[in-house]
Scaffold this motif. Structure first.
Motif, PDB file in Angstrom:
ATOM      1  N   SER A  46       0.847  -1.196   0.000  1.00  0.00           N
ATOM      2  CA  SER A  46       0.000   0.000   0.000  1.00  0.00           C
ATOM      3  C   SER A  46       0.879   1.243   0.000  1.00  0.00           C
ATOM      4  N   CYS A  47       0.261   2.397  -0.142  1.00  0.00           N
ATOM      5  CA  CYS A  47       1.035   3.620  -0.391  1.00  0.00           C
ATOM      6  C   CYS A  47       1.841   4.082   0.826  1.00  0.00           C
ATOM      7  N   LEU A  48       1.317   3.911   2.049  1.00  0.00           N
ATOM      8  CA  LEU A  48       1.995   4.472   3.215  1.00  0.00           C
ATOM      9  C   LEU A  48       3.351   3.828   3.498  1.00  0.00           C
ATOM     10  N   PRO A  49       3.445   2.489   3.600  1.00  0.00           N
ATOM     11  CA  PRO A  49       4.776   1.915   3.808  1.00  0.00           C
ATOM     12  C   PRO A  49       5.733   2.197   2.659  1.00  0.00           C
ATOM     13  N   VAL A  50       5.211   2.229   1.439  1.00  0.00           N
ATOM     14  CA  VAL A  50       6.075   2.563   0.298  1.00  0.00           C
ATOM     15  C   VAL A  50       6.609   3.987   0.440  1.00  0.00           C
ATOM     16  N   ALA A  51       5.741   4.913   0.858  1.00  0.00           N
ATOM     17  CA  ALA A  51       6.158   6.310   1.018  1.00  0.00           C
ATOM     18  C   ALA A  51       7.233   6.443   2.095  1.00  0.00           C
ATOM     19  N   LEU A  52       7.041   5.775   3.234  1.00  0.00           N
ATOM     20  CA  LEU A  52       8.029   5.858   4.314  1.00  0.00           C
ATOM     21  C   LEU A  52       9.335   5.181   3.917  1.00  0.00           C
ATOM     22  N   SER A  53       9.251   4.140   3.106  1.00  0.00           N
ATOM     23  CA  SER A  53      10.464   3.495   2.615  1.00  0.00           C
ATOM     24  C   SER A  53      11.210   4.411   1.651  1.00  0.00           C
ATOM     25  N   LEU A  54      10.466   5.105   0.790  1.00  0.00           N
ATOM     26  CA  LEU A  54      11.083   6.090  -0.099  1.00  0.00           C
ATOM     27  C   LEU A  54      11.808   7.163   0.710  1.00  0.00           C
ATOM     28  N   LEU A  55      11.175   7.595   1.784  1.00  0.00           N
ATOM     29  CA  LEU A  55      11.769   8.620   2.643  1.00  0.00           C
ATOM     30  C   LEU A  55      13.017   8.093   3.336  1.00  0.00           C
ATOM     31  N   ALA A  56      12.964   6.866   3.862  1.00  0.00           N
ATOM     32  CA  ALA A  56      14.102   6.300   4.586  1.00  0.00           C
ATOM     33  C   ALA A  56      15.305   6.139   3.676  1.00  0.00           C
ATOM     34  N   THR A  57      15.057   5.746   2.439  1.00  0.00           N
ATOM     35  CA  THR A  57      16.147   5.598   1.482  1.00  0.00           C
ATOM     36  C   THR A  57      16.815   6.940   1.237  1.00  0.00           C
ATOM     37  N   PHE A  58      16.021   7.987   1.234  1.00  0.00           N
ATOM     38  CA  PHE A  58      16.518   9.341   0.996  1.00  0.00           C
ATOM     39  C   PHE A  58      17.312   9.862   2.183  1.00  0.00           C
ATOM     40  N   GLN A  59      16.900   9.488   3.385  1.00  0.00           N
ATOM     41  CA  GLN A  59      17.483  10.054   4.614  1.00  0.00           C
ATOM     42  C   GLN A  59      18.609   9.148   5.107  1.00  0.00           C
ATOM     43  N   SER A  60      19.800   9.320   4.565  1.00  0.00           N
ATOM     44  CA  SER A  60      20.931   8.494   4.971  1.00  0.00           C
ATOM     45  C   SER A  60      21.578   9.046   6.234  1.00  0.00           C
ATOM     46  N   ALA A  61      22.482   8.236   6.802  1.00  0.00           N
ATOM     47  CA  ALA A  61      23.190   8.668   8.009  1.00  0.00           C
ATOM     48  C   ALA A  61      24.056   9.886   7.729  1.00  0.00           C
ATOM     49  N   VAL A  62      24.595   9.977   6.503  1.00  0.00           N
ATOM     50  CA  VAL A  62      25.424  11.130   6.154  1.00  0.00           C
ATOM     51  C   VAL A  62      24.590  12.406   6.197  1.00  0.00           C
ATOM     52  N   ALA A  63      23.324  12.309   5.792  1.00  0.00           N
ATOM     53  CA  ALA A  63      22.438  13.476   5.838  1.00  0.00           C
ATOM     54  C   ALA A  63      22.120  13.875   7.270  1.00  0.00           C
ATOM     55  N   ILE A  64      21.915  12.888   8.142  1.00  0.00           N
ATOM     56  CA  ILE A  64      21.609  13.187   9.548  1.00  0.00           C
ATOM     57  C   ILE A  64      22.744  13.963  10.187  1.00  0.00           C
ATOM     58  N   LEU A  65      23.973  13.654   9.776  1.00  0.00           N
ATOM     59  CA  LEU A  65      25.129  14.371  10.299  1.00  0.00           C
ATOM     60  C   LEU A  65      25.409  15.654   9.529  1.00  0.00           C
ATOM     61  N   GLY A  66      25.135  15.649   8.233  1.00  0.00           N
ATOM     62  CA  GLY A  66      25.567  16.754   7.382  1.00  0.00           C
ATOM     63  C   GLY A  66      24.682  17.968   7.374  1.00  0.00           C
ATOM     64  N   VAL A  67      23.357  17.779   7.337  1.00  0.00           N
ATOM     65  CA  VAL A  67      22.459  18.935   7.225  1.00  0.00           C
ATOM     66  C   VAL A  67      22.521  19.840   8.460  1.00  0.00           C
ATOM     67  N   PRO A  68      22.463  19.317   9.693  1.00  0.00           N
ATOM     68  CA  PRO A  68      22.606  20.210  10.843  1.00  0.00           C
ATOM     69  C   PRO A  68      23.935  20.970  10.841  1.00  0.00           C
ATOM     70  N   ALA A  69      25.010  20.310  10.384  1.00  0.00           N
ATOM     71  CA  ALA A  69      26.307  20.988  10.316  1.00  0.00           C
ATOM     72  C   ALA A  69      26.277  22.135   9.313  1.00  0.00           C
ATOM     73  N   GLU A  70      25.545  21.938   8.208  1.00  0.00           N
ATOM     74  CA  GLU A  70      25.386  23.017   7.218  1.00  0.00           C
ATOM     75  C   GLU A  70      24.661  24.213   7.819  1.00  0.00           C
ATOM     76  N   ILE A  71      23.582  23.969   8.537  1.00  0.00           N
ATOM     77  CA  ILE A  71      22.820  25.058   9.148  1.00  0.00           C
ATOM     78  C   ILE A  71      23.676  25.749  10.217  1.00  0.00           C
ATOM     79  N   TYR A  72      24.409  24.987  10.986  1.00  0.00           N
ATOM     80  CA  TYR A  72      25.294  25.528  12.026  1.00  0.00           C
ATOM     81  C   TYR A  72      26.306  26.493  11.408  1.00  0.00           C
TER      82      TYR A  72
END
Length: 620
Positions: A46-72
């Motif tokens: 169904s659409c909801l798990p597919v959507a969250l999976s699409l999001l998880a694939t997009f949100q890598s660990a490098v992004a979790i570390l990198g985006v806040p550092a960019e804003i900082y």
């Protein structure tokens, strides 16, 4: 800053639950006994798990570390990337998903053979495999290295544990396990970031004070409408250049398209694309708020030790702000490695899919279903072990690691251009497609490597904090080129080729995809457009007629296979009648035709008169 028993328990719990999901889907249902169930979750999501999976694939660990550092470091200007999400998801939903879903393909690169020929398909497949193999080890090793430097968390224990757990649940549970673990890991990522924001903001006086102090210190950016493409971040760079980055990820990347194809109907696939939009805005908002809280907290409670690089910055902040709350540091580490798990599991599954469908099946047409399924599982397992090997190689690269990360991002744009060439230009022939892809890759490596060397040279061999800021993804790490070393002080305006190398990384995808299209169309027109009778009209996007109506009849004739306006060419119309009744070879079937040809959730049902090669290449 050491982990407590509670922190380790939370981290282990993440791995155990992820593994349990894989075992559940390995032992339930048909137990992954068919290729369709293993690689496409039986086309029943169904659409909801597919959507969250699409999001998880997009949100890598490098992004979790990198985006806040960019804003900082640079303020909230990066937040305007959210403006690109609307078109970046609307276009795939209405342009790419209908084509891929109705062809009933498994690998994205099957499309390239249906549209061009086997050579172009293999070129696309090899390019994708090269891209992902480089990426797998880096995305696993880099966060583990940062975690080890800050917390003392054992480096290779983390790498081996994450790699093996991910390999096992991907191999045992197939795409369905990958999608549902992505859902679980997305919730963990959101919980980890929320914990950091809430606790951090509370310790500096609340979110209102965070915003006020950031505004006073010039960290709340206004809208910069400078159209100069050499400027690293402006509104146009982020809002428009980001659209092409999003298209290369959500439009044509195998890891994402495979999730669309797992949906139970084309409508569900489109809804999943729509549902990603608010989820992405929330995730971007959380990352940016983390950066602002981190800036204000560091201003009032200076972080120690001072970070040597931006990927350590976030971890030092987290360990400092959560030091008195046992369990929360473990939650953030679980959040970080959830990003790793979701990204590399997608890589394993997509690599197994393209290898099986594009390189193995065409050479083994008599392969039975059971053997094909077993081989798919072995491929997923093999790529998991290769990921561990690439993580070890990454540990030996040193400064070259930066280039390895950048190489991944250079490939997304040319692949986007190749698919756009096929879907939007009926005149494009196999020769034009192949040469266009080669030209796009050459341009991508020239500009990307040139820019990397230029910035490293300006850094003078020092080790300033890398500018690791953009949202790296499994499908397209074009934006990870933001990690190229930038000098901490202003530099003279570039001249000559230096200006060319100074192109903002956010425009790379647009620049490289345009190169593929321009070269591909020119070569196709010079060598002879695609013959109308050789063109499968299902491979042309349904929006092409609306786009062509804006052009003059003469130009429209040349772009439409050089055989005249498709709406007026009897031969072309006859050919399209044999391809599921698609009018003029370009548009979707009419209401009456659709009732006969399409069943809900099944896309196009091939008729007896459909081209036989399409049946051979797209059936299981």
């Amino acid at each position: 800053m050491e982990f407590t028993t509670i922190d380790y328990t939370i981290f282990v719990l993440l791995l155990v639950l992820s593994m349990a999901i894989g075992l559940f889907y390995a032992l339930s249902g048909n137990r992954q006994r068919t290729v369709q169930e293993f690689l496409l979750a039986n086309r029943d999501m169904s659409c909801l798990p597919v959507a969250l999976s699409l999001l998880a694939t997009f949100q890598s660990a490098v992004a979790i570390l990198g985006v806040p550092a960019e804003i900082y470091r640079f303020g909230t200007e990066y937040w305007f990337l959210g403006c690109s999400y609307f078109l970046g998801l609307l276009i795939p939903a209405h342009v790419f998903i209908p084509v891929f879903y109705r062809l009933r393909i498994t690998s994205t690169y099957e499309y390239l053979e249906l549209r061009f020929n086997k050579t172009v398909r293999v070129l696309g497949t090899v390019t994708f495999i090269f891209q992902m193999v480089i990426y797998m080890g880096v995305v696993l090793y880099a966060p583990a290295l940062a975690l080890n430097a800050v917390t003392g968390f054992d480096l290779w224990s983390a790498v081996l544990t994450i790699g093996l757990v991910c390999t096992l649940y991907t191999t045992l549970g197939g795409l369905k396990a990958v999608i549902w673990t992505d859902v679980f890991q997305t919730l963990v990522m959101v919980a980890g970031q929320l914990a950091v924001i809430v606790v951090g903001a509370q310790r500096v006086g609340g979110m209102a004070r965070v915003w006020h102090v950031a505004e006073q210190e010039g960290k709340i950016s206004g809208i910069d409408l400078d159209p100069n493409p050499l400027e690293r971040h402006t509104f146009w760079t982020l809002a428009m250049g980001g659209v092409f980055m999003m298209l290369s990820l959500y439009g044509v990347n195998q890891a994402q398209v495979q999730r669309y194809l797992s949906a139970r109907s084309e409508r569900e696939a489109k809804l999943s694309c729509y549902a990603v939009f608010p989820c992405q805005q929330i995730v971007l908002c959380l990352s940016c708020l983390t950066g602002l809280v981190m800036f204000v907290y560091d201003r009032e409670h200076p972080l120690t030790p001072r970070p040597g690089s931006s990927d350590q910055l976030v971890l030092i902040f987290v360990m400092d702000v959560l030091r008195d709350l046992p369990g929360l540091p473990g939650l953030f580490v679980a959040c970080l490695f959830s990003g790793c798990l979701s990204t590399i599991s997608s890589a394993f599954n997509s690599l197994a899919t393209v290898t099986m469908e594009d390189l193995v099946r065409p050479h083994l047409p008599g392969l039975s279903e059971s053997r094909a399924t077993l081989l798919s599982k072995l491929l997923a397992f093999g790529y998991g072990l290769l990921c561990l090997g690439m993580a070890y190689v990454s540990s030996m690269l040193g400064p070259v690691l930066q280039a390895a990360i950048s190489i991944f991002g250079m490939v997304g744009g040319p692949l986007l251009g190749l698919f756009c060439l096929g879907m939007f230009f009926p005149c494009a022939n196999p020769t034009g497609a192949a040469l266009g892809l080669v030209a796009g890759l050459a341009m991508a490596f020239w500009v990307g490597i040139g820019g990397l060397l230029k910035n490293m040279g300006q850094a003078g061999g020092a080790s300033p904090m890398p500018n690791s800021t953009a949202l790296p993804t499994v499908g397209n790490l074009t934006t990870i080129l933001a990690t190229t070393l930038l000098p901490p002080t202003p530099t003279p305006s570039p001249t000559g080729l230096q200006r060319f190398y100074s192109l903002s990384y956010m425009w790379y995808s647009a620049h490289n995809s345009t190169t593929v299209i321009v070269v591909g169309v020119l070569v196709s027109l010079l060598t002879g457009p695609m013959p109308p009778e050789a063109l499968d009209p299902r491979t042309i996007s349904p929006v092409v007629p609306q786009l062509l109506c804006c052009l003059s009849p003469k130009i429209r004739q040349r772009l439409c296979c050089g055989g005249g306006d498709p709406a007026q060419t009897p031969g072309h119309a006859d050919a399209t009648e044999k391809s599921n009744g698609i009018p003029n070879g370009l548009g979707p079937p009419g209401p009456g035709q659709r009732e006969e040809e399409e069943e809900e959730g099944q896309g196009y049902i091939r008729s007896a008169t459909a081209p036989s090669y399409a049946v051979q290449e797209t059936s299981f």
